[in-house]
Design a protein around this motif. Structure first.
Motif, PDB file in Angstrom:
ATOM      1  N   ALA A  96       0.895  -1.067  -0.005  1.00 17.94           N
ATOM      2  CA  ALA A  96      -0.082  -0.097   0.137  1.00 17.94           C
ATOM      3  C   ALA A  96       1.068   1.156  -0.153  1.00 17.94           C
ATOM      4  O   ALA A  96       1.747   1.205   0.817  1.00 17.94           O
ATOM      5  N   PHE A  97       0.557   2.361  -0.842  1.00 20.63           N
ATOM      6  CA  PHE A  97       1.566   3.363  -1.169  1.00 20.63           C
ATOM      7  C   PHE A  97       0.734   4.538  -1.663  1.00 20.63           C
ATOM      8  O   PHE A  97      -0.285   4.337  -2.270  1.00 20.63           O
ATOM      9  N   ARG A  98       1.351   5.839  -1.129  1.00 24.75           N
ATOM     10  CA  ARG A  98       0.670   6.834  -1.631  1.00 24.75           C
ATOM     11  C   ARG A  98       1.853   7.861  -2.186  1.00 24.75           C
ATOM     12  O   ARG A  98       2.638   8.029  -1.365  1.00 24.75           O
ATOM     13  N   ARG A  99       1.937   8.143  -3.463  1.00 21.52           N
ATOM     14  CA  ARG A  99       2.937   9.123  -3.888  1.00 21.52           C
ATOM     15  C   ARG A  99       2.648  10.778  -3.535  1.00 21.52           C
ATOM     16  O   ARG A  99       1.421  10.866  -3.262  1.00 21.52           O
ATOM     17  N   PRO A 100       3.586  11.295  -3.523  1.00 24.65           N
ATOM     18  CA  PRO A 100       3.409  12.802  -3.060  1.00 24.65           C
ATOM     19  C   PRO A 100       2.597  13.632  -3.939  1.00 24.65           C
ATOM     20  O   PRO A 100       1.835  14.430  -3.490  1.00 24.65           O
ATOM     21  N   ASP A 101       2.408  12.975  -5.251  1.00 30.14           N
ATOM     22  CA  ASP A 101       1.697  13.680  -6.254  1.00 30.14           C
ATOM     23  C   ASP A 101       0.171  12.977  -6.392  1.00 30.14           C
ATOM     24  O   ASP A 101      -0.658  13.648  -7.248  1.00 30.14           O
ATOM     25  N   GLN A 102      -0.143  11.966  -5.708  1.00 31.29           N
ATOM     26  CA  GLN A 102      -1.303  11.449  -5.524  1.00 31.29           C
ATOM     27  C   GLN A 102      -2.419  12.141  -4.492  1.00 31.29           C
ATOM     28  O   GLN A 102      -1.830  12.328  -3.430  1.00 31.29           O
ATOM     29  N   VAL A 103      -3.568  12.244  -4.997  1.00 28.29           N
ATOM     30  CA  VAL A 103      -4.580  12.662  -4.082  1.00 28.29           C
ATOM     31  C   VAL A 103      -4.991  11.469  -2.898  1.00 28.29           C
ATOM     32  O   VAL A 103      -5.176  11.646  -1.792  1.00 28.29           O
ATOM     33  N   SER A 104      -5.086  10.255  -3.569  1.00 28.65           N
ATOM     34  CA  SER A 104      -5.338   9.114  -2.760  1.00 28.65           C
ATOM     35  C   SER A 104      -4.329   7.877  -3.097  1.00 28.65           C
ATOM     36  O   SER A 104      -4.012   7.911  -4.376  1.00 28.65           O
ATOM     37  N   GLY A 105      -4.084   7.063  -2.271  1.00 27.24           N
ATOM     38  CA  GLY A 105      -2.896   6.121  -2.627  1.00 27.24           C
ATOM     39  C   GLY A 105      -3.584   4.909  -3.140  1.00 27.24           C
ATOM     40  O   GLY A 105      -4.875   4.905  -3.439  1.00 27.24           O
ATOM     41  N   THR A 106      -2.975   4.004  -3.242  1.00 29.20           N
ATOM     42  CA  THR A 106      -3.138   2.503  -3.858  1.00 29.20           C
ATOM     43  C   THR A 106      -2.861   1.198  -3.033  1.00 29.20           C
ATOM     44  O   THR A 106      -1.830   1.471  -2.485  1.00 29.20           O
ATOM     45  N   MET A 107      -3.914   0.459  -2.968  1.00 28.67           N
ATOM     46  CA  MET A 107      -3.459  -0.886  -2.507  1.00 28.67           C
ATOM     47  C   MET A 107      -3.213  -2.084  -3.394  1.00 28.67           C
ATOM     48  O   MET A 107      -4.393  -2.085  -4.144  1.00 28.67           O
ATOM     49  N   ILE A 108      -2.133  -2.563  -3.660  1.00 31.56           N
ATOM     50  CA  ILE A 108      -1.942  -3.544  -4.402  1.00 31.56           C
ATOM     51  C   ILE A 108      -2.324  -4.983  -3.679  1.00 31.56           C
ATOM     52  O   ILE A 108      -1.666  -5.352  -2.532  1.00 31.56           O
ATOM     53  N   CYS A 109      -3.327  -5.865  -3.904  1.00 31.34           N
ATOM     54  CA  CYS A 109      -3.644  -6.811  -2.945  1.00 31.34           C
ATOM     55  C   CYS A 109      -3.753  -8.087  -3.894  1.00 31.34           C
ATOM     56  O   CYS A 109      -3.861  -8.091  -5.302  1.00 31.34           O
ATOM     57  N   GLU A 110      -3.648  -9.245  -3.018  1.00 29.05           N
ATOM     58  CA  GLU A 110      -4.058 -10.367  -3.686  1.00 29.05           C
ATOM     59  C   GLU A 110      -5.552 -10.800  -3.423  1.00 29.05           C
ATOM     60  O   GLU A 110      -5.987 -10.719  -2.277  1.00 29.05           O
TER      61      GLU A 110
END
Length: 257
Positions: A96-110
Motif C-alpha cells: 500500500a502506498f501513496r506518492r506525493p503527487d497522488q490525492v489518494s493512494g493505492t492498495m495492491i492486493c491478492e
C-alpha cells in the motif's frame, strides 16, 4: 491457424440491473444486430455487467470499517469504508502506498480469486450508482459457464466466453483488459516441445490466449460507450475445461513474493 479475426462490439445492450437475465439480453441484442453467434465464436463480456446482474454492488452506508481499514484510510487518504471492502475481498495486501503527487493512494492486493490487482478490483466508476462500490462476481467461471450454456441452448452452437476486467501491468503504463473468468476457452496454449520456424524446440513458450483475447476486445470498447460485450470470430481454438485461475502463476514460481 487463424490468419484473421473480427471483433464486433454488440450494440444495444441495456443497463443491466440486479436480477436481470443477462443471457437473454445478450442473445436478444445479438439477434437484433444480425450477429447471431456461429460455431467457434467467443464472447468477451465485461465484469461489470456480471457484477450488476448478480448484485455485487455494496452501498458504502452499509459498511463499518475495521481498525485496519481506518489505519489504511488515514495513510492513503482513502474512504475507510471502501478500504474495508478491499480488505474483505483480499487474502493479503501486497503493498500500500501513496506518492506525493497522488490525492489518494493505492492498495495492491491478492484477491480472494488469486489475482494480484489494484484495490482488489473494487471499483466505484462506470456503473451508475453513487456512494457504492462494486466487487467481482463470487465465481466468474460459473458466471461464464451460465452464459455459454444459455447461448448453446438458444442458438445451437458451441461458443466460448471470457469475462474481462481492466488491470494495470507491473513496470508498464496504462491498463489493459485481462481474463478473470472462462468457459471453454483455453487459458494458455502450451507450445513447449513444439518446434520454431527454424526447427529449434520451444522450451517455455506459452501464449496467454485468454488474456490476448481479452486485450483485443478492448480495441472496440469504450468506457463511455455502453458496449460491454464483444463478439470475436475467426479464431482457431479448441474448447477445453478451463478456469480463470489457470492463468495465475503458481506461488512457487513467483520470484517477487
Amino acid at each position: 491457424m487463424s490468419l484473421s479475426v473480427s471483433l464486433t462490439a454488440i450494440p444495444g445492450i441495456p443497463d443491466i440491473q440486479n436480477g436481470d437475465d443477462l443471457d437473454a439480453a445478450l442473445g436478444d441484442c445479438m439477434e437484433q444486430a444480425g450477429l447471431v453467434p456461429q460455431e467457434g465464436d467467443i464472447l468477451c463480456i465485461a465484469q461489470k455487467v456480471f457484477s450488476k446482474a448478480e448484485g455485487c454492488i455494496i452501498p458504502l452506508s452499509t459498511v463499518t470499517p475495521s481498525a485496519e481499514a481506518i489505519k489504511y484510510g488515514e495513510e492513503l487518504n482513502k474512504d475507510p469504508r471502501k478500504v474495508e471492502i478491499v480488505l474483505r475481498e483480499s487474502t493479503r495486501v501486497v503493498r500500500a502506498f501513496r506518492r506525493p503527487d497522488q490525492v489518494s493512494g493505492t492498495m495492491i492486493c491478492e484477491h480472494r480469486l488469486g489475482f494480484i490487482s489494484a484495490n482488489a478490483a473494487v471499483d466505484e466508476s462506470n456503473f451508475g450508482e453513487e456512494d457504492a462500490a462494486m466487487v467481482l462476481p463470487a465465481d466468474p467461471d460459473a458466471s461464464c459457464a451460465r452464459v455459454q450454456q444459455a447461448i448453446a441452448e438458444r442458438f445451437g452452437v458451441q461458443t466460448g466466453v471470457v469475462m474481462t476486467d481492466t488491470f494495470g501491468r507491473p513496470w508498464r503504463l496504462g491498463q489493459i483488459n485481462v481474463a478473470i473468468g472462462l468457459s471453454k476457452v483455453p487459458a494458455t496454449i502450451q507450445e513447449q516441445g513444439n518446434l520454431d520456424a527454424w526447427g529449434r524446440p520451444l522450451m517455455v513458450t506459452e501464449p496467454a490466449l485468454a488474456d490476448e483475447i481479452a486485450a483485443a476486445s478492448g480495441l472496440v470498447v469504450r468506457k463511455n460507450g455502453k458496449t460491454p460485450a464483444v463478439l470475436l470470430r475467426g479464431l482457431d481454438w479448441q474448447p477445453t475445461d478451463s478456469r480463470g485461475a489457470d492463468i495465475i502463476r503458481k506461488k512457487q514460481e513467483d520470484m517477487f513474493r
